[in-house]
Design a protein around this motif. Structure first.
Motif, PDB file in Angstrom:
ATOM      1  N   PHE A 115       0.890  -1.168   0.000  1.00  0.00           N
ATOM      2  CA  PHE A 115       0.000   0.000   0.000  1.00  0.00           C
ATOM      3  C   PHE A 115       0.918   1.204   0.000  1.00  0.00           C
ATOM      4  CE2 PHE A 115      -2.866  -3.094   2.138  1.00  0.00           C
ATOM      5  CZ  PHE A 115      -3.844  -3.113   1.165  1.00  0.00           C
ATOM      6  N   ILE A 141       2.836  -4.806   2.883  1.00  0.00           N
ATOM      7  CA  ILE A 141       1.994  -5.499   3.867  1.00  0.00           C
ATOM      8  C   ILE A 141       2.086  -7.016   3.708  1.00  0.00           C
ATOM      9  CG2 ILE A 141      -0.357  -5.786   4.717  1.00  0.00           C
ATOM     10  CD1 ILE A 141       0.838  -3.040   5.292  1.00  0.00           C
ATOM     11  N   PRO A 171      -0.929 -12.480  14.416  1.00  0.00           N
ATOM     12  CA  PRO A 171      -1.303 -11.343  15.258  1.00  0.00           C
ATOM     13  C   PRO A 171      -2.083 -10.288  14.472  1.00  0.00           C
ATOM     14  CG  PRO A 171       1.047 -11.328  14.802  1.00  0.00           C
ATOM     15  CD  PRO A 171       0.528 -12.611  14.253  1.00  0.00           C
ATOM     16  N   ASN A 172      -2.719  -9.368  15.153  1.00  0.00           N
ATOM     17  CA  ASN A 172      -3.449  -8.281  14.511  1.00  0.00           C
ATOM     18  C   ASN A 172      -2.534  -7.512  13.570  1.00  0.00           C
ATOM     19  OD1 ASN A 172      -4.932  -8.214  17.541  1.00  0.00           O
ATOM     20  ND2 ASN A 172      -6.216  -8.238  15.731  1.00  0.00           N
ATOM     21  N   GLY A 173      -3.049  -7.207  12.410  1.00  0.00           N
ATOM     22  CA  GLY A 173      -2.271  -6.435  11.457  1.00  0.00           C
ATOM     23  C   GLY A 173      -1.238  -7.237  10.695  1.00  0.00           C
ATOM     24  N   ALA A 174      -1.265  -8.568  10.838  1.00  0.00           N
ATOM     25  CA  ALA A 174      -0.285  -9.393  10.128  1.00  0.00           C
ATOM     26  C   ALA A 174      -0.549  -9.389   8.628  1.00  0.00           C
ATOM     27  CB  ALA A 174      -0.334 -10.817  10.671  1.00  0.00           C
ATOM     28  N   GLY A 175      -1.772  -9.101   8.252  1.00  0.00           N
ATOM     29  CA  GLY A 175      -2.094  -9.076   6.827  1.00  0.00           C
ATOM     30  C   GLY A 175      -3.005 -10.220   6.400  1.00  0.00           C
ATOM     31  N   LYS A 176      -3.684 -10.832   7.339  1.00  0.00           N
ATOM     32  CA  LYS A 176      -4.538 -11.992   7.016  1.00  0.00           C
ATOM     33  C   LYS A 176      -5.706 -11.572   6.122  1.00  0.00           C
ATOM     34  CE  LYS A 176      -5.341 -12.690  11.412  1.00  0.00           C
ATOM     35  NZ  LYS A 176      -4.556 -11.590  12.001  1.00  0.00           N
ATOM     36  N   SER A 177      -6.393 -10.518   6.550  1.00  0.00           N
ATOM     37  CA  SER A 177      -7.524 -10.059   5.736  1.00  0.00           C
ATOM     38  C   SER A 177      -7.046  -9.562   4.377  1.00  0.00           C
ATOM     39  CB  SER A 177      -8.284  -8.950   6.455  1.00  0.00           C
ATOM     40  OG  SER A 177      -8.808  -9.427   7.663  1.00  0.00           O
ATOM     41  N   THR A 178      -5.906  -8.891   4.375  1.00  0.00           N
ATOM     42  CA  THR A 178      -5.352  -8.422   3.109  1.00  0.00           C
ATOM     43  C   THR A 178      -5.083  -9.597   2.176  1.00  0.00           C
ATOM     44  OG1 THR A 178      -4.327  -6.600   4.293  1.00  0.00           O
ATOM     45  CG2 THR A 178      -3.523  -7.045   2.083  1.00  0.00           C
ATOM     46  N   GLN A 225     -14.724 -10.146   7.340  1.00  0.00           N
ATOM     47  CA  GLN A 225     -14.504  -9.959   8.774  1.00  0.00           C
ATOM     48  C   GLN A 225     -15.536  -8.981   9.325  1.00  0.00           C
ATOM     49  OE1 GLN A 225     -10.482  -8.845   9.654  1.00  0.00           O
ATOM     50  NE2 GLN A 225     -10.818  -8.744  11.856  1.00  0.00           N
ATOM     51  N   GLU A 245     -12.469 -14.751  10.030  1.00  0.00           N
ATOM     52  CA  GLU A 245     -12.903 -14.669  11.436  1.00  0.00           C
ATOM     53  C   GLU A 245     -14.403 -14.880  11.597  1.00  0.00           C
ATOM     54  OE1 GLU A 245     -11.091 -11.828  13.908  1.00  0.00           O
ATOM     55  OE2 GLU A 245      -9.310 -11.610  12.652  1.00  0.00           O
ATOM     56  N   HIS A 303      -8.923 -16.404  15.360  1.00  0.00           N
ATOM     57  CA  HIS A 303      -8.078 -15.978  16.476  1.00  0.00           C
ATOM     58  C   HIS A 303      -8.154 -16.929  17.656  1.00  0.00           C
ATOM     59  CE1 HIS A 303      -6.062 -12.328  15.492  1.00  0.00           C
ATOM     60  NE2 HIS A 303      -7.164 -11.769  14.999  1.00  0.00           N
TER      61      HIS A 303
END
Ligand SMILES: Nc1ncnc2c1ncn2[C@@H]1O[C@H](COP(=O)(O)OP(=O)(O)OP(=O)(O)O)[C@@H](O)[C@H]1O
Ligand SMILES: [Mg+2]
Lengths: 251, 353
Positions: free
Chosen positions: A16, A21, A40-47, A88, A175, A206
């Motif tokens: 980005f 990312i 962890p949060n922000g690892a890029g899973k949703s991305t 999510q 999630e 999670h």
């Protein structure tokens, strides 16, 4: 490549602007496998899900579905090839009722396309399949309630139902149990287990209790890289994973 | 296959039930037909008949507009393009009929519809890529483009004077002479009802449902396999067909068409009509179109500043009754039914009249 791979990511990257990312992800998901992605949060899973499902375009690398490259295609083309996803953050047709949401999710896969010479509610197969889904989602009593007025847990259930309605061969669930109570989460996982007996599942989750119960394989994503991809036992034993993720995140 | 035979056997047994079922579905249409047939007997003045004709035309036009705005979420500032081009094309055909072309006059609106469809396909292809502001701006641009060409291609558009035709110098399927205003009114009513019924039924088809889906959440629509662009495109083309048809009815009733038919004022009027009535219900635009035509006639005979009052009315509706006059009234009556923010957009089976 091998016949048994459903979804295959090769060197997938996403920036980005200057922020990188996803930093070169290689991942194979076998046919009929239940594959869980943790991190962890922000690892890029949703991305990563957005890249696979065509919501975002990859910056580099490629994504193959049953041996065919799908990266660069539009989301509806990818969906038609047999990949369906949930979000999510609940992403439904808010003004439509539960039943209408399910019907809309079924129309394309049951071959009705852009038809303007037949009535939706007269399509018996669509109605039957939608009613069966209602039953499974335990939403029969809420059939005519607009999606926007459902409780959070019900919306999540509908989100999953709309995703699997089409009978896609590969499901991506982001999630699915987020924000649910223990019993609600258990119910949803039971449902997911039921409907994924003959399809491939890639899921972000999670709740580690849930993860180890359902996963055939687990991949750990940290800062846009896959740290480990293995059986649940092996991942649990992996020192690097424990340090990077499990050690800090176990509740 | 089996579904069909089952339905047939089920229907064959209790014939009376079947009849009452039909009545339950058809009564609003029969009522509309009855009203349409009674009105010219109650209001017999030439002025009233002219107004009734204009109402019928505007109702079809406003309904076609609502296929875009209400059903698909596309705000168009140039819908008169399809109305007007349908009108001009059918005017040329009418003139050919005056010269001896053996096409029945009753089918003229259909010619106009296909002309609208033709231009809908061409202009729709470049418009529907994006909804929202982009679509609105492109529709505005196309509207200006077509209106400007009406001054350039005077052969087709007839220049400032416009084009004339003669509806009673043509072949009729039933041997009717449509010369009198009231005679042609009945033909217009038949076409208007057919068009309205078609547009009503379209809302219940897969395309109609997905138009609502794309309006509400284009992203999710993609993830259930639909291309929002194509859904918008098909809706756009069908809407252009009915706008064109309305243009054909206009030609039948007026026998003259000028550049105003493709102009921005026409595009604005149809937007106002649909919105004042309410874009969330099927009958909203019908109500709005009737009211707007009525106000045009009655206010303009009372005061020169009628546009001012008209503008005020529109602003009041936008501010205090965003669901439109008819939509708001319906909401008040249907207080028992759960209504969320806006009226149920009515893509389900129960007709949201
Ligand atoms: N469109 C975007 N533009 C810029 N940065 C983005 C964008 N989308 C995501 N990011 C960033 O990418 C990183 C990964 O986000 P992502 O949502 O994929 O994480 P995640 O692993 O799903 O986290 P969570 O567990 O909280 O859902 C975050 O730092 C986020 O800020
Ligand atoms: Mg996420």
């Amino acid at each position: 490549m091998s016949e048994s791979v459903a979804l295959s990511l090769k060197g997938v990257k996403k920036n980005f602007g200057r922020a990188e990312i996803i930093r070169g992800v290689d991942l194979d998901v076998a046919k009929n496998e239940r594959h869980v992605l943790i991190g962890p949060n922000g690892a890029g899973k949703s991305t990563l899900f957005n890249l696979i499902s065509g919501r975002l375009q990859v910056s580099a690398g490629s994504v193959d579905l049953f041996g065919e490259t799908i990266s660069g295609k539009s989301p509806h083309m990818i969906n038609r090839q047999g990949l369906s996803r949930s979000f999510q953050v609940t992403n439904l047709f808010q003004n439509m009722t539960v039943m209408e949401n399910l019907r809309c999710s079924l129309l394309w896969s049951m071959g009705h396309k852009y038809a303007f010479w037949k009535f939706v509610t007269k399509q018996r197969e669509v109605t039957e399949r939608a009613e069966e889904l209602l039953e499974r989602l335990r939403l029969t009593a809420r059939r005519d309630v607009p999606a926007g007025l459902l409780t959070y847990a019900e919306q999540r259930a509908l989100e999953i139902g709309a995703t699997m309605a089409s009978g896609a061969k590969v499901l991506l669930l982001d999630e699915p149990t987020a924000g649910m109570s223990r019993t609600e989460a258990d119910e949803v996982m039971e449902l997911i287990r039921e409907v994924t007996t003959d399809c491939t599942l890639l899921m972000v989750e999670h709740d580690l209790g849930v993860v180890f119960g359902v996963a055939d394989r687990i991949s750990v994503l940290v800062y846009g890289e896959v740290l480990a991809s293995d059986t649940p036992e092996a991942v649990r034993a992996n020192a690097a994973v424990q340090e990077a993720y499990l050690g800090k995140e176990v509740h | 296959m089996s579904a069909v035979s089952q339905q047939q056997t089920a229907a064959a047994a209790p014939v009376a039930l079947r009849g009452s079922q039909w009545l339950r579905i058809l009564w609003p249409w029969l009522l509309a037909l009855a009203i349409a047939l009674i009105l010219p007997r109650v209001f017999t003045s030439g002025h009233a008949i002219t107004m009734l004709n204009q109402m019928a035309v505007m109702i079809v036009f406003a309904l076609s507009y609502n296929m875009l705005l209400g059903n698909t979420g596309l705000l168009s500032f140039g819908h008169a393009v399809y109305f007007g081009l349908g009108a001009f094309c059918s005017m040329h055909v009418l003139r050919a009929m005056n010269e001896g072309l053996a096409l029945p006059i009753e089918l003229l609106p259909l010619v106009a519809g296909f002309a609208g469809l033709f231009f809908g396909i061409i202009f729709g292809a470049v418009s529907v890529r994006r909804a929202g502001v982009v679509f609105a701006m492109i529709s505005l641009g196309l509207g200006e483009l077509v209106h400007a060409s009406s001054y350039m291609f005077t052969g087709f558009f007839g220049g400032e004077a416009g084009l004339f035709g003669d509806r009673d110098e043509a072949v009729s399927l039933f041997g009717i002479n449509y010369g009198p205003n009231v005679t042609v009114y009945y033909l217009v009513v038949v076409w208007a009802l057919l068009a309205a019924a078609a547009m009503f039924l379209l809302r219940k088809t897969p395309l109609g449902w997905m138009a609502n889906a794309v309006r509400d959440n284009p992203e999710r629509a993609q993830f259930v396999g639909y291309s929002p662009q194509l859904v918008r495109f098909f809706q756009f083309c069908l809407s252009a067909f009915f706008a064109g048809l309305a243009g054909g009815l206009f030609v039948l009733t007026q026998e003259i068409v000028t550049d105003e038919a493709v102009g921005a004022i026409k595009s604005g009027t149809v937007l106002l009509s649909a919105y004042i009535g309410g874009i969330g219900t099927f009958l909203g635009p019908v109500f709005g179109a009737t009211l707007v035509v009525y106000l045009e006639h009655s206010l303009s005979s009372v005061t020169d500043a009628w546009m001012l009052y008209f503008g005020l009315l529109f602003m009041m509706v936008v501010m205090f009754a965003p669901m439109g006059l008819f939509g708001t009234a319906m909401q008040q009556f249907a207080a028992g039914v759960p209504v969320i923010g806006v009226e149920r957009w009515g893509c389900d089976c129960t007709p949201s009249f």
